[in-house]
Design an enzyme around this catalytic site. Structure first.
Site, PDB file in Angstrom:
ATOM      1  N   TYR A   1      -1.655   0.196   9.769  1.00 42.58           N
ATOM      2  CA  TYR A   1      -2.069  -0.977   9.131  1.00 42.58           C
ATOM      3  C   TYR A   1      -0.617  -0.439   8.120  1.00 42.58           C
ATOM      4  CZ  TYR A   1      -3.464  -1.139   4.284  1.00 42.58           C
ATOM      5  OH  TYR A   1      -3.826  -1.178   2.906  1.00 42.58           O
TER       6      TYR A   1
ATOM      7  N   SER B   1       1.093  -1.080   0.117  1.00 39.62           N
ATOM      8  CA  SER B   1      -0.058   0.222   0.162  1.00 39.62           C
ATOM      9  C   SER B   1       1.043   1.064  -0.006  1.00 39.62           C
ATOM     10  CB  SER B   1      -0.875  -0.060   1.505  1.00 39.62           C
ATOM     11  OG  SER B   1      -1.720   1.151   1.046  1.00 39.62           O
TER      12      SER B   1
END
Length: 153
Positions: free
Chosen positions: A111, A97
């Site tokens: 995250y 990501s």
């Protein structure tokens, strides 16, 4: 896939659970044969918050789902793909990501850290198995509007 002459199966599995991953790969072995490609694309996040609001349960859930799952699935794929183990080689693609680069402050640093771990896993594993016929790469998409982000607030 099947209407175009291909072969496929659908398997529901918790890829953060070691036993479930082993069973999934054993079923793939039986029903599809040699594994040649693995795409690791697991990822969850929780509501946006700062570090001081995070619990150990939240952090561990993120790391287990977003990191451990990639390790487990990659391990089973390497056992099958590696020329060292009699395989024909293959490809592993890890989905990371843009958060791994930005850190996602005030939102999802847990995250972001989990996806940073995926970047490191990709680098290390690519060097570990390159001579065994396995190519390991990573893609790092930016923000994509999905239910996952909506759920995170």
């Amino acid at each position: 896939i099947t209407s175009n002459g291909g072969k496929c199966i659908t398997i529901q599995a918790d890829v953060s659970d070691e036993h479930a991953v082993v069973q999934m790969f054993e079923r793939i072995d039986r029903e599809l044969g040699q594994v040649s490609v693995l795409v690791n694309n697991a990822g969850i996040l929780h509501k946006q918050c700062r570090l001081e609001e995070m619990t150990a349960d939240r952090i561990n859930a993120i790391l287990t789902n977003n990191v451990t799952s990639y390790f487990l699935c990659s391990r089973e794929a390497v056992k099958r793909m590696s020329t060292r183990h009699g395989g024909n080689g293959g490809v592993i693609v890890n989905v990371s990501s843009g958060a791994s680069r930005s850190g996602s402050p005030n939102e999802y640093i847990d995250y972001a850290a989990s996806k940073g771990a995926i970047d490191t896993l990709t680098k290390g594993l690519s060097l570990e198995v390159a001579a065994e016929g396995i190519r390991v790469n990573c893609v790092r998409p930016g923000l994509i509007y999905t239910d996952m982000h909506s759920d995170g607030g």
